[in-house]
Design an enzyme around this catalytic site. Structure first.
Site, mmCIF file in Angstrom:
data_model
loop_
_atom_site.group_PDB
_atom_site.id
_atom_site.type_symbol
_atom_site.label_atom_id
_atom_site.label_comp_id
_atom_site.label_asym_id
_atom_site.label_seq_id
_atom_site.Cartn_x
_atom_site.Cartn_y
_atom_site.Cartn_z
ATOM 1 C CG ASP A 178 4.784 3.285 -2.716
ATOM 2 O OD1 ASP A 178 4.301 3.067 -3.844
ATOM 3 O OD2 ASP A 178 4.094 3.525 -1.708
ATOM 4 C CB ILE A 179 4.511 8.249 -0.130
ATOM 5 C CG1 ILE A 179 5.394 9.201 -0.955
ATOM 6 C CG2 ILE A 179 4.097 8.898 1.182
ATOM 7 C CD1 ILE A 179 4.745 10.525 -1.326
ATOM 8 C CD GLU A 239 1.636 5.800 -3.884
ATOM 9 O OE1 GLU A 239 1.672 5.153 -4.959
ATOM 10 O OE2 GLU A 239 1.890 5.306 -2.777
HETATM 11 N N1 LIG Z 1 -2.757 13.530 -3.820
HETATM 12 C C1 LIG Z 1 -2.430 12.632 -4.745
HETATM 13 N N2 LIG Z 1 -2.678 11.315 -4.526
HETATM 14 C C2 LIG Z 1 -2.309 10.422 -5.456
HETATM 15 C C3 LIG Z 1 -1.684 10.793 -6.656
HETATM 16 N N3 LIG Z 1 -1.439 9.671 -7.384
HETATM 17 C C4 LIG Z 1 -1.880 8.630 -6.658
HETATM 18 N N4 LIG Z 1 -2.415 9.070 -5.482
HETATM 19 C C5 LIG Z 1 -3.016 8.291 -4.394
HETATM 20 O O1 LIG Z 1 -2.029 7.494 -3.793
HETATM 21 C C6 LIG Z 1 -2.704 6.471 -3.066
HETATM 22 C C7 LIG Z 1 -1.880 5.201 -3.155
HETATM 23 O O2 LIG Z 1 -2.458 4.319 -2.292
HETATM 24 P P1 LIG Z 1 -2.099 2.798 -2.211
HETATM 25 O O3 LIG Z 1 -1.412 2.345 -3.476
HETATM 26 O O4 LIG Z 1 -3.333 2.071 -1.785
HETATM 27 O O5 LIG Z 1 -1.029 2.671 -1.132
HETATM 28 P P2 LIG Z 1 -0.762 3.411 0.240
HETATM 29 O O6 LIG Z 1 -1.994 3.941 0.898
HETATM 30 O O7 LIG Z 1 0.320 4.407 -0.024
HETATM 31 O O8 LIG Z 1 -0.221 2.235 1.120
HETATM 32 P P3 LIG Z 1 1.170 1.490 1.040
HETATM 33 O O9 LIG Z 1 1.818 1.817 -0.282
HETATM 34 O O10 LIG Z 1 0.829 0.036 1.139
HETATM 35 O O11 LIG Z 1 1.968 1.977 2.201
HETATM 36 C C8 LIG Z 1 -4.091 6.325 -3.674
HETATM 37 O O12 LIG Z 1 -5.046 6.773 -2.728
HETATM 38 C C9 LIG Z 1 -4.055 7.284 -4.870
HETATM 39 O O13 LIG Z 1 -5.288 7.926 -5.071
HETATM 40 C C10 LIG Z 1 -1.453 12.190 -6.882
HETATM 41 O O14 LIG Z 1 -0.912 12.620 -7.916
HETATM 42 N N5 LIG Z 1 -1.834 13.057 -5.897
#
Ligand SMILES: Nc1nc2c(ncn2[C@@H]2O[C@H](COP(=O)(O)OP(=O)(O)OP(=O)(O)O)[C@@H](O)[C@H]2O)c(=O)[nH]1
Length: 208
Positions: A75-76, A118
């Site tokens: 996970d990013i 992500e």
């Molecule tokens: N650009 C983009 N963003 C995405 C996509 N799918 C999901 N996201 C974003 O990924 C983010 C995931 O955020 P969170 O699950 O809150 O987690 P995080 O900010 O990565 O924090 P941690 O996982 O706790 O480190 C959200 O803001 C989603 O909108 C995509 O296909 N493209």
């Protein structure tokens, strides 16, 4: 190819006509559509459905032959702030960069899927959790060292990675995916940008 008998006016077959149709193009189109249905459009990695199918196959093989395998849940980190700071398009570019590095690192040694926004999963055949964790650490470092070049500048990203291996008590593939997710959660909880192998919690019974 179809062959048709040709008859004279008395109904006697005098010739045969062969009709040949070139199906290469339609076969190629069929294969192309099949490939498209198995891949994620943004990253070109396997999609969730195709990854789950591979996992099912590896699990069935493990039950038949005992051939071990491991999975990584990736996970990013803080991806929401990447989107907030640079915009969704740059976020997409970061996803593609992670996909590219995963493919490069695992080339022929694992199957990589984009299994969530992500989130990525990698199936590594013939590796137990400690072997898989070494590969995961190599991947983590490569991602950490890379720059995502976007129109809004270079973005640096990190990932958290959970690792688990299949075990004899698993009854379905989801069991080991859940352990990889738990290990991922531990990696996040402990500060992110790290690899964690699943460790069973020490229960009161274990201590007794
Ligand atoms: N650009 C983009 N963003 C995405 C996509 N799918 C999901 N996201 C974003 O990924 C983010 C995931 O955020 P969170 O699950 O809150 O987690 P995080 O900010 O990565 O924090 P941690 O996982 O706790 O480190 C959200 O803001 C989603 O909108 C995509 O296909 N493209």
């Amino acid at each position: 190819m179809s062959i048709l008998p040709l008859r004279d006016k008395n109904g006697v077959v005098t010739h045969f006509a062969a009709i040949e149709r070139d199906v290469t193009e339609s076969k190629e189109r069929e294969l192309e559509l099949d490939e498209m249905s198995r891949h994620d459009a943004l990253s070109d990695l396997l999609n969730r459905r195709a990854f789950d199918q591979l996992l099912e196959d590896a699990f069935a093989k493990f039950q038949d032959t005992g051939e071990v395998f491991s999975v990584l849940a990736i996970d990013i980190d803080h991806f929401k702030s990447v989107n907030d700071q640079y915009g969704h398009h740059c976020g997409d570019q970061a996803i593609c960069k992670v996909a590219e590095i995963c493919k490069k690192v695992f080339n022929t040694s694992g199957s990589v899927g984009r299994t969530g926004g992500e989130e990525f999963s990698i199936l590594i055949p013939n590796k137990d959790a400690s072997g898989a964790a070494l590969m995961a650490e190599h991947l983590r470092r490569n991602i950490e060292a890379a720059s995502v070049i976007t129109e809004k500048g270079a973005i640096r990203i990190t990932t958290s990675i959970g690792v688990s291996e299949v075990v004899i008590s698993d009854t379905k593939p989801l069991d080991l995916m859940l352990r990889a997710d738990k290990a991922l959660y531990t990696a996040k909880h402990n500060g992110r940008n790290q690899v964690r192998e699943f460790e069973p919690e020490t229960s009161i019974c274990d201590l007794a």
